[in-house]
Design a protein around this motif. Structure first.
Motif, PDB file in Angstrom:
ATOM      1  N   THR A  86      -3.235  13.877  17.488  1.00 54.51           N
ATOM      2  CA  THR A  86      -3.003  15.233  17.002  1.00 54.51           C
ATOM      3  C   THR A  86      -4.124  15.669  16.074  1.00 54.51           C
ATOM      4  OG1 THR A  86      -0.592  14.889  17.076  1.00 54.51           O
ATOM      5  CG2 THR A  86      -1.407  16.727  15.742  1.00 54.51           C
ATOM      6  N   GLN A  91      -2.524  17.674  21.105  1.00 54.81           N
ATOM      7  CA  GLN A  91      -2.027  18.901  20.501  1.00 54.81           C
ATOM      8  C   GLN A  91      -2.829  19.280  19.261  1.00 54.81           C
ATOM      9  OE1 GLN A  91       2.005  18.464  19.108  1.00 54.81           O
ATOM     10  NE2 GLN A  91       1.596  16.574  18.001  1.00 54.81           N
ATOM     11  N   ALA A 124       8.181  18.102  10.025  1.00 56.99           N
ATOM     12  CA  ALA A 124       7.019  17.831  10.875  1.00 56.99           C
ATOM     13  C   ALA A 124       7.506  17.293  12.223  1.00 56.99           C
ATOM     14  CB  ALA A 124       6.106  16.813  10.203  1.00 56.99           C
ATOM     15  N   PRO A 125       6.818  17.618  13.306  1.00 56.38           N
ATOM     16  CA  PRO A 125       7.280  17.171  14.627  1.00 56.38           C
ATOM     17  C   PRO A 125       7.189  15.654  14.787  1.00 56.38           C
ATOM     18  CG  PRO A 125       5.094  18.122  14.776  1.00 56.38           C
ATOM     19  CD  PRO A 125       5.580  18.405  13.382  1.00 56.38           C
ATOM     20  N   LYS A 126       8.083  15.093  15.579  1.00 47.94           N
ATOM     21  CA  LYS A 126       8.118  13.647  15.786  1.00 47.94           C
ATOM     22  C   LYS A 126       6.884  13.137  16.524  1.00 47.94           C
ATOM     23  CE  LYS A 126      13.116  12.914  15.598  1.00 47.94           C
ATOM     24  NZ  LYS A 126      14.310  12.402  16.323  1.00 47.94           N
ATOM     25  N   ASN A 127       6.233  14.007  17.291  1.00 47.33           N
ATOM     26  CA  ASN A 127       5.056  13.557  18.047  1.00 47.33           C
ATOM     27  C   ASN A 127       3.760  13.708  17.254  1.00 47.33           C
ATOM     28  OD1 ASN A 127       4.768  16.323  18.085  1.00 47.33           O
ATOM     29  ND2 ASN A 127       4.526  16.506  20.313  1.00 47.33           N
ATOM     30  N   LEU A 128       3.860  13.912  15.947  1.00 43.95           N
ATOM     31  CA  LEU A 128       2.678  13.949  15.081  1.00 43.95           C
ATOM     32  C   LEU A 128       2.099  12.547  14.994  1.00 43.95           C
ATOM     33  CD1 LEU A 128       0.909  15.499  12.973  1.00 43.95           C
ATOM     34  CD2 LEU A 128       2.592  14.793  11.250  1.00 43.95           C
ATOM     35  N   LEU A 135      -2.076  21.489  15.706  1.00 42.60           N
ATOM     36  CA  LEU A 135      -1.082  22.133  14.866  1.00 42.60           C
ATOM     37  C   LEU A 135      -1.811  22.884  13.764  1.00 42.60           C
ATOM     38  CD1 LEU A 135       1.489  19.206  14.558  1.00 42.60           C
ATOM     39  CD2 LEU A 135       1.330  20.982  16.328  1.00 42.60           C
ATOM     40  N   TYR A 164       2.755  26.047  11.989  1.00 41.80           N
ATOM     41  CA  TYR A 164       3.781  25.665  11.020  1.00 41.80           C
ATOM     42  C   TYR A 164       3.429  26.245   9.657  1.00 41.80           C
ATOM     43  CZ  TYR A 164       5.798  22.043  14.085  1.00 41.80           C
ATOM     44  OH  TYR A 164       6.409  21.376  15.104  1.00 41.80           O
TER      45      TYR A 164
END
Length: 331
Positions: free
Chosen positions: A75, A26, A67-71, A28, A58
């Motif tokens: 990433t 991903q 912040a997203p948990k999958n950071l 961001l 964001y």
């Protein structure tokens, strides 16, 4: 070095760093105000073209608190701040602490660079001497195109990279074309306190920045930003002949949404309805398959440097004045 070459070099390094932990999953995009809005083009491009790379935007503040948990190490976080907004610096720290790879775009050096794996300097679109391929929105888009090409391949990559060299000439011609039109628009709206800005798809980010950064921040006018489709889900109820409406017509797949909104506006709005068409400001000079992705770079620069300035001149209000920014505490 051309900006395309500089970006390609940085992206290759970032992808190689991430590859030590697997594939990139991903991207961001993080920023505040115009630095946030400038990432619309990059985010939109990946939403349209990427098959396996997730993309999201964001605000710097939201990234700090949510912040997203999958950071993680797979990433890429791309940040932007002209002078080093404290929340953007904190967001970069959070990204690095989570193992993410970071690229920061900046004008003036700040602590942001201390928490960035890679840096790219950009030129402010507000300066007449800046080249449009080197403003933050163009560089963000170039990053997105290079990441996609490196990871999945992008069939139109060569054409897209070549197009960056055409942006500044297109912009200069558009300035000449729109200046007399903007003078008339400004004269018509010099006593208007609310200006609605409507757009969709690849032009929506430019509309957002025109509202919050140009009209609201710089001229202290009320300016709701409305999506051309969402216009029919509430906002069209306020349409009348006294309202000032600024409609952007994007090039690309979502243009029918803009045209639908315009048809209604032409029926019920008045003389303060204004249309800025991407086809009239040079976007059709680019190959059809890539032109939509450059809507933001051209629209946003014209809106800031022509329409906002002309309205400022007409109202005799300096666009350099602020009521609160840099004057009051807003912790």
């Amino acid at each position: 070095m051309k900006i395309q070459e500089e970006v390609k070099k940085v992206v290759k390094q970032a992808i190689a760093k991430i590859a030590k932990h697997g594939k990139i999953k991903q991207i961001l995009w993080v920023g505040a105000g115009g630095s946030f809005g400038g990432f619309y083009a990059a985010n939109y491009f990946l939403q349209q073209e990427a098959k396996n790379i997730f993309t999201a935007m964001y605000t710097s503040g939201e990234f700090i608190y949510a912040a997203p948990k999958n950071l993680d190490q797979n990433t890429l976080v791309v940040l932007c701040s002209m002078r080093g907004t404290k929340e953007t610096i904190a967001a970069s720290q959070i990204a690095q602490n989570a193992g993410a790879t970071t690229i920061s775009l900046y004008v003036e050096k700040s602590a942001l660079l201390d928490y960035s794996d890679y840096q790219i300097k950009y030129e402010s679109l507000a300066l007449d001497e800046s080249r449009i391929e080197r403003v933050n929105s163009s560089i963000g888009l170039c990053i997105a195109m290079n990441v996609l090409n490196e990871v999945e391949g992008y069939d139109n990559y060569a054409a897209a990279m070549a197009a960056f060299a055409d942006l500044d000439p297109i912009y200069r011609r558009a300035v000449e074309y729109t200046t007399p039109l903007a003078k008339k628009w400004a004269e018509l709206n010099k006593k208007q306190r609310t200006i609605y800005v409507i757009a969709s798809g690849p032009a929506y980010g430019a509309a957002y920045i025109f509202s919050i950064c140009n009209l609201e921040e710089m001229l202290q006018l009320n300016s709701p930003t409305i999506h051309s489709y969402e216009y029919f889900n509430g906002p069209f109820e306020v349409t009348d002949k006294g309202k000032s409406i600024f409609q952007l017509l994007a090039t690309g797949k979502t243009r029918p949404e803009d045209e639908r909104a315009l048809r209604f506006e032409q029926r019920f709005a008045g003389e303060k309805l204004y249309v800025l068409d991407g086809k009239e400001i040079g976007l059709d000079d680019l190959p059809e398959e890539i032109a939509p992705y450059f809507n933001h770079s051209i629209f946003s620069s014209i809106l800031n440097n022509v329409y906002m300035r002309e309205l400022s001149y007409t109202t005799h209000e300096s666009y350099l004045t602020r009521r609160y920014m840099w004057k009051e505490e807003y912790k």
